[in-house]
Design a protein around this motif. Structure first.
Motif, PDB file in Angstrom:
ATOM      1  N   GLN A 181       0.825  -1.211   0.000  1.00  0.00           N
ATOM      2  CA  GLN A 181       0.000   0.000   0.000  1.00  0.00           C
ATOM      3  C   GLN A 181       0.858   1.259   0.000  1.00  0.00           C
ATOM      4  N   PHE A 182       1.680   1.353  -1.036  1.00  0.00           N
ATOM      5  CA  PHE A 182       2.523   2.531  -1.213  1.00  0.00           C
ATOM      6  C   PHE A 182       2.554   2.901  -2.700  1.00  0.00           C
ATOM      7  N   GLN A 183       2.750   4.160  -2.956  1.00  0.00           N
ATOM      8  CA  GLN A 183       2.906   4.632  -4.330  1.00  0.00           C
ATOM      9  C   GLN A 183       4.347   4.416  -4.763  1.00  0.00           C
ATOM     10  N   ALA A 184       4.545   4.155  -6.050  1.00  0.00           N
ATOM     11  CA  ALA A 184       5.889   3.940  -6.579  1.00  0.00           C
ATOM     12  C   ALA A 184       6.112   4.834  -7.787  1.00  0.00           C
ATOM     13  N   GLU A 185       7.285   5.424  -7.864  1.00  0.00           N
ATOM     14  CA  GLU A 185       7.665   6.249  -9.008  1.00  0.00           C
ATOM     15  C   GLU A 185       9.029   5.799  -9.507  1.00  0.00           C
ATOM     16  N   VAL A 186       9.126   5.600 -10.810  1.00  0.00           N
ATOM     17  CA  VAL A 186      10.341   5.101 -11.446  1.00  0.00           C
ATOM     18  C   VAL A 186      10.799   6.095 -12.503  1.00  0.00           C
ATOM     19  N   ARG A 187      12.081   6.409 -12.487  1.00  0.00           N
ATOM     20  CA  ARG A 187      12.697   7.202 -13.550  1.00  0.00           C
ATOM     21  C   ARG A 187      13.884   6.423 -14.088  1.00  0.00           C
ATOM     22  N   VAL A 188      13.945   6.296 -15.414  1.00  0.00           N
ATOM     23  CA  VAL A 188      15.083   5.656 -16.071  1.00  0.00           C
ATOM     24  C   VAL A 188      15.505   6.564 -17.208  1.00  0.00           C
ATOM     25  N   GLU A 189      16.750   6.974 -17.217  1.00  0.00           N
ATOM     26  CA  GLU A 189      17.190   7.919 -18.235  1.00  0.00           C
ATOM     27  C   GLU A 189      18.695   7.832 -18.441  1.00  0.00           C
ATOM     28  N   SER A 190      19.157   8.481 -19.481  1.00  0.00           N
ATOM     29  CA  SER A 190      20.588   8.561 -19.730  1.00  0.00           C
ATOM     30  C   SER A 190      21.269   9.329 -18.605  1.00  0.00           C
ATOM     31  N   PHE A 191      22.419   8.847 -18.206  1.00  0.00           N
ATOM     32  CA  PHE A 191      23.233   9.574 -17.236  1.00  0.00           C
ATOM     33  C   PHE A 191      24.131  10.508 -18.041  1.00  0.00           C
ATOM     34  N   LEU A 192      23.791  11.791 -18.071  1.00  0.00           N
ATOM     35  CA  LEU A 192      24.415  12.710 -19.016  1.00  0.00           C
ATOM     36  C   LEU A 192      25.908  12.922 -18.744  1.00  0.00           C
ATOM     37  N   GLU A 193      26.362  12.643 -17.524  1.00  0.00           N
ATOM     38  CA  GLU A 193      27.795  12.756 -17.257  1.00  0.00           C
ATOM     39  C   GLU A 193      28.588  11.641 -17.923  1.00  0.00           C
ATOM     40  N   ASP A 194      27.909  10.555 -18.252  1.00  0.00           N
ATOM     41  CA  ASP A 194      28.525   9.430 -18.966  1.00  0.00           C
ATOM     42  C   ASP A 194      27.382   8.674 -19.641  1.00  0.00           C
ATOM     43  N   VAL A 195      27.116   8.986 -20.922  1.00  0.00           N
ATOM     44  CA  VAL A 195      25.910   8.491 -21.591  1.00  0.00           C
ATOM     45  C   VAL A 195      25.953   6.992 -21.850  1.00  0.00           C
ATOM     46  N   ARG A 196      27.046   6.339 -21.537  1.00  0.00           N
ATOM     47  CA  ARG A 196      27.071   4.880 -21.657  1.00  0.00           C
ATOM     48  C   ARG A 196      26.343   4.219 -20.491  1.00  0.00           C
TER      49      ARG A 196
END
Length: 248
Positions: A181-196
């Motif tokens: 019973q909790f909300q979940a938020e996910v972010r997945v993105e390029s790490f701009l300091e090292d795009v690999r």
């Protein structure tokens, strides 16, 4: 995504408690002294009218914050306090392991309950983790866009310029089963300091009031780690074959 390349760069857990804590100089000094008795010593301290921030640099970065605030409650706002324990966001300084962090956070909350025995309720909690993964492609957004989402790089040519980075954000409502019973938020993105590398952020939170006995950082860190490993990582692993196409 190369799963074994995982690097944890931040862990955090926080609680909103009531009634509001007395953050006078005597109580804050007692809090610091009790933490030192438990072997948690800090290198820096910032103390003001709104609360206290403690920062430890070694053996791993740790930050503790106690502050006052207000939340909506009936006709007038209600005074509450916030207790947050976190590692610093610094990729060049590895965070503590999840178990070490959970142990430290548990010590902090136990000491807080001793110093402020008037705490009665947890009005809400939040916990989060931020990690980096090496991508299996030259550019992490290429992995997300082509392999995980099954899209064509050609579709992005309409913008008329190369892609520096990008990602996705997913928000889930509270689950209906016990323990979910909790909300979940996910972010997945390029790490701009090292795009690999892929930057992955997971935040869980609940606003359900509970007795102060429910303040359990160890359990929350475990729930966060399980959500990451059992759901988020398998989601990122899924997808078709790798592509040799570029983004430039």
């Amino acid at each position: 995504m190369i799963e074994h390349s995982r690097q944890t760069i931040q862990l955090t857990v926080g609680f909103i408690v009531s009634p509001a804590l007395e953050l006078d100089e005597h109580r804050l000094a007692a809090f610091r002294a009790r933490l030192e008795e438990e072997g948690i010593r800090f290198d820096h301290a910032e103390q003001g009218d709104a609360g206290l921030i403690l920062v430890r640099e070694k053996p791993s970065v740790l930050q503790v914050q106690v502050a006052t605030g207000q939340v909506a409650g009936g006709a007038e706002p209600v005074a509450v306090s916030q207790l947050v324990v976190a590692t610093a966001l610094a990729p060049e300084v590895p965070a503590a392991s999840a178990s070490d962090f959970a142990n430290a956070a548990h010590e902090v909350t136990d000491v807080a309950r001793d110093v402020w025995p008037e705490m009665e309720n947890v009005l809400g909690w939040n916990t989060g983790i931020r990690v980096l993964f090496a991508s299996s492609t030259e550019h992490s957004f290429q992995y997300l866009w082509e392999r995980r989402l099954g899209q064509s790089t050609d579709d992005l040519s309409v913008f008329g310029r190369p892609i520096l980075g990008g990602g996705m954000r997913l928000v889930f409502p509270p689950g209906q089963t016990p323990g979910e019973q909790f909300q979940a938020e996910v972010r997945v993105e390029s790490f701009l300091e090292d795009v690999r590398r892929l930057y992955v952020e997971l935040n869980l939170g609940s606003g359900n009031p509970e007795p102060i006995s429910a303040m359990n950082p160890t359990s929350l860190v475990q729930v966060t780690e399980e959500f990451l490993q059992d759901r988020l990582v398998p989601f990122l692993r899924a997808g078709g074959g790798e592509s040799d196409a570029g983004l430039a």
